[in-house]
Motif scaffolding. Structure first.
Motif, PDB file in Angstrom:
ATOM      1  N   ASN A  36      34.655  40.195  32.994  1.00 16.29           N
ATOM      2  CA  ASN A  36      34.773  41.513  33.824  1.00 16.29           C
ATOM      3  C   ASN A  36      35.488  41.358  35.213  1.00 16.29           C
ATOM      4  O   ASN A  36      35.494  42.051  35.944  1.00 16.29           O
ATOM      5  N   ALA A  37      36.369  40.146  35.324  1.00 15.66           N
ATOM      6  CA  ALA A  37      37.232  39.956  36.531  1.00 15.66           C
ATOM      7  C   ALA A  37      37.875  41.160  36.983  1.00 15.66           C
ATOM      8  O   ALA A  37      38.021  41.382  38.171  1.00 15.66           O
ATOM      9  N   ARG A  38      38.620  41.905  36.188  1.00 15.79           N
ATOM     10  CA  ARG A  38      39.573  42.898  36.345  1.00 15.79           C
ATOM     11  C   ARG A  38      38.730  44.525  36.124  1.00 15.79           C
ATOM     12  O   ARG A  38      39.555  45.515  36.227  1.00 15.79           O
ATOM     13  N   SER A  39      37.574  44.285  36.074  1.00 10.47           N
ATOM     14  CA  SER A  39      36.723  45.605  35.758  1.00 10.47           C
ATOM     15  C   SER A  39      36.960  46.448  37.128  1.00 10.47           C
ATOM     16  O   SER A  39      36.452  45.870  38.059  1.00 10.47           O
ATOM     17  N   ARG A  40      36.805  47.696  37.074  1.00 10.51           N
ATOM     18  CA  ARG A  40      36.615  48.636  38.093  1.00 10.51           C
ATOM     19  C   ARG A  40      35.547  49.628  38.071  1.00 10.51           C
ATOM     20  O   ARG A  40      35.429  50.423  38.857  1.00 10.51           O
ATOM     21  N   ARG A  41      34.663  49.090  37.311  1.00  8.51           N
ATOM     22  CA  ARG A  41      33.423  50.009  37.129  1.00  8.51           C
ATOM     23  C   ARG A  41      32.593  49.515  38.458  1.00  8.51           C
ATOM     24  O   ARG A  41      32.392  48.653  38.919  1.00  8.51           O
ATOM     25  N   SER A  42      31.677  50.698  38.935  1.00  3.62           N
ATOM     26  CA  SER A  42      31.313  50.834  40.279  1.00  3.62           C
ATOM     27  C   SER A  42      29.866  50.119  39.924  1.00  3.62           C
ATOM     28  O   SER A  42      29.365  49.749  41.178  1.00  3.62           O
ATOM     29  N   ASP A  43      29.284  49.789  38.873  1.00  7.89           N
ATOM     30  CA  ASP A  43      28.030  49.235  38.594  1.00  7.89           C
ATOM     31  C   ASP A  43      27.997  47.642  38.485  1.00  7.89           C
ATOM     32  O   ASP A  43      26.853  47.042  38.303  1.00  7.89           O
ATOM     33  N   GLU A  44      29.286  47.075  38.708  1.00  7.58           N
ATOM     34  CA  GLU A  44      29.249  45.576  38.841  1.00  7.58           C
ATOM     35  C   GLU A  44      28.369  45.147  39.794  1.00  7.58           C
ATOM     36  O   GLU A  44      28.563  45.525  40.948  1.00  7.58           O
TER      37      GLU A  44
ATOM     38  N   ASN B  96      35.338  26.831  38.422  1.00  8.22           N
ATOM     39  CA  ASN B  96      34.609  27.872  38.760  1.00  8.22           C
ATOM     40  C   ASN B  96      34.785  29.395  38.381  1.00  8.22           C
ATOM     41  O   ASN B  96      36.100  29.730  38.648  1.00  8.22           O
ATOM     42  N   GLN B  97      33.788  29.980  37.964  1.00  9.65           N
ATOM     43  CA  GLN B  97      34.008  31.151  37.141  1.00  9.65           C
ATOM     44  C   GLN B  97      33.750  32.407  37.819  1.00  9.65           C
ATOM     45  O   GLN B  97      33.954  33.690  37.662  1.00  9.65           O
ATOM     46  N   LEU B  98      33.746  32.230  39.384  1.00 13.31           N
ATOM     47  CA  LEU B  98      33.249  33.199  40.292  1.00 13.31           C
ATOM     48  C   LEU B  98      34.652  33.838  40.601  1.00 13.31           C
ATOM     49  O   LEU B  98      35.553  33.430  41.235  1.00 13.31           O
ATOM     50  N   PHE B  99      34.846  35.324  40.477  1.00 17.31           N
ATOM     51  CA  PHE B  99      35.891  36.017  40.825  1.00 17.31           C
ATOM     52  C   PHE B  99      35.584  36.632  42.044  1.00 17.31           C
ATOM     53  O   PHE B  99      34.588  37.632  42.064  1.00 17.31           O
ATOM     54  N   ARG B 100      36.290  36.474  43.313  1.00 19.25           N
ATOM     55  CA  ARG B 100      35.712  36.972  44.528  1.00 19.25           C
ATOM     56  C   ARG B 100      36.432  38.402  44.656  1.00 19.25           C
ATOM     57  O   ARG B 100      37.471  38.577  44.537  1.00 19.25           O
ATOM     58  N   ASP B 101      35.396  39.287  44.702  1.00 18.40           N
ATOM     59  CA  ASP B 101      35.638  40.809  45.226  1.00 18.40           C
ATOM     60  C   ASP B 101      34.962  40.865  46.398  1.00 18.40           C
ATOM     61  O   ASP B 101      33.367  40.948  46.390  1.00 18.40           O
ATOM     62  N   PRO B 102      35.577  41.201  47.443  1.00 17.28           N
ATOM     63  CA  PRO B 102      34.675  41.277  48.722  1.00 17.28           C
ATOM     64  C   PRO B 102      33.953  42.653  48.936  1.00 17.28           C
ATOM     65  O   PRO B 102      33.221  42.669  49.925  1.00 17.28           O
ATOM     66  N   GLU B 103      34.037  43.242  47.930  1.00 17.55           N
ATOM     67  CA  GLU B 103      33.120  44.708  47.814  1.00 17.55           C
ATOM     68  C   GLU B 103      31.722  44.282  47.275  1.00 17.55           C
ATOM     69  O   GLU B 103      30.856  45.171  47.273  1.00 17.55           O
ATOM     70  N   LEU B 104      31.630  43.252  46.829  1.00 14.85           N
ATOM     71  CA  LEU B 104      30.408  42.818  46.075  1.00 14.85           C
ATOM     72  C   LEU B 104      29.653  41.935  46.949  1.00 14.85           C
ATOM     73  O   LEU B 104      30.076  40.957  47.283  1.00 14.85           O
ATOM     74  N   PRO B 105      28.462  42.355  47.597  1.00 10.85           N
ATOM     75  CA  PRO B 105      27.837  41.515  48.629  1.00 10.85           C
ATOM     76  C   PRO B 105      27.308  40.164  47.934  1.00 10.85           C
ATOM     77  O   PRO B 105      27.443  39.514  48.559  1.00 10.85           O
TER      78      PRO B 105
ATOM     79  N   ILE C 110      27.745  33.342  47.301  1.00 13.03           N
ATOM     80  CA  ILE C 110      27.848  32.245  46.273  1.00 13.03           C
ATOM     81  C   ILE C 110      29.354  31.793  46.512  1.00 13.03           C
ATOM     82  O   ILE C 110      30.291  32.370  46.801  1.00 13.03           O
ATOM     83  N   ASP C 111      29.136  30.300  46.550  1.00  8.36           N
ATOM     84  CA  ASP C 111      30.435  29.533  46.722  1.00  8.36           C
ATOM     85  C   ASP C 111      31.253  29.249  45.351  1.00  8.36           C
ATOM     86  O   ASP C 111      32.258  29.209  45.197  1.00  8.36           O
ATOM     87  N   ARG C 112      30.302  28.880  44.386  1.00  2.00           N
ATOM     88  CA  ARG C 112      30.736  28.216  43.059  1.00  2.00           C
ATOM     89  C   ARG C 112      29.870  28.733  42.058  1.00  2.00           C
ATOM     90  O   ARG C 112      28.426  28.701  42.191  1.00  2.00           O
ATOM     91  N   LEU C 113      30.387  29.074  40.761  1.00  3.31           N
ATOM     92  CA  LEU C 113      29.758  29.464  39.712  1.00  3.31           C
ATOM     93  C   LEU C 113      30.006  28.699  38.522  1.00  3.31           C
ATOM     94  O   LEU C 113      31.190  28.884  38.077  1.00  3.31           O
TER      95      LEU C 113
END
Length: 206
Positions: free
Chosen positions: A130-138, A176-185, A190-193
């Motif tokens: 879901n890295a490119r997802s624009r859903r508001s519930d992510e 590292n599978q974390l996609f950094r989205d600054p809008e998600l607290p 998390i630094d690495r996933l």
């Protein structure tokens, strides 16, 4: 199947189930802020099915390729500190195109039984990322590509027309599978996933 070990190559099918979890390295923000009190990854079950190609290199070493579809669910429990204490459980579902290449180290055949160990690498592509997802519930975003290593053990039981091979392996992702989205607290905590998976498979080989 007394002449099976003379085959240069053979094929098979594979099915089974898995347990997967995210491994987390926390960021300094998690320790210095009180947004989250706790973030706990949880193991969840899934299933897998695929094909197998086996190439004999020596009498005791084979090379295997197992393209597999792996359906997983990784659950995460986190406890908020602000604005009020509360606990939430959320799931991340993945469908991996799993492409492992493994070396299979075989024992001597004992009548209709053999033991083997395996080690190798893998490339995974998450078809549901879901890295490119624009859903508001992510609540967390995951990148699709992972690479890693695998090792395990199995047994071969020779039957008149096929080989039945139960197997267990540990699969560890390095990316590292974390996609950094600054809008998600949760991203800031998390630094690495990375992904860890225990896979129990049953192979039917010809």
């Amino acid at each position: 199947m007394p002449d099976h070990d003379d085959k240069l190559y053979y094929f098979g099918i594979s099915f089974g189930f898995n347990y997967s979890v995210h491994r987390i390295n926390y960021s300094t923000s998690f320790a210095t802020t009180d947004t989250f009190k706790r973030i706990q990854p949880l193991w969840k079950p899934g299933f897998n099915m695929g094909l197998m190609g086996n190439l004999r290199l020596t009498s005791f070493i084979d090379l295997r390729f197992l393209p597999t579809l792996v359906f997983t669910e990784k659950r995460m429990r986190f406890e908020y500190g602000i604005p009020k204490d509360s606990i939430a459980d959320r799931s991340i579902e993945s469908i991996y195109m799993h492409l492992p290449i493994q070396f299979k180290f075989k024992s001597d055949r004992m009548k209709n039984f053999r033991f083997y160990g395996l080690a190798g690498g893998k490339f995974d592509y998450d078809l549901a990322a879901n890295a490119r997802s624009r859903r508001s519930d992510e609540f967390l975003k995951i990148t699709p590509i992972d690479v890693g290593m695998e090792f395990g053990v199995g047994f071969e039981f020779f039957n008149p027309n096929f080989i039945f091979s139960p197997e267990i392996k540990l699969s560890q992702g390095f990316a590292n599978q974390l996609f950094r989205d600054p809008e998600l607290p949760l991203t800031n905590a998390i630094d690495r996933l990375s992904t860890r998976m225990i896979v129990i498979s049953f192979h039917l080989e010809g």
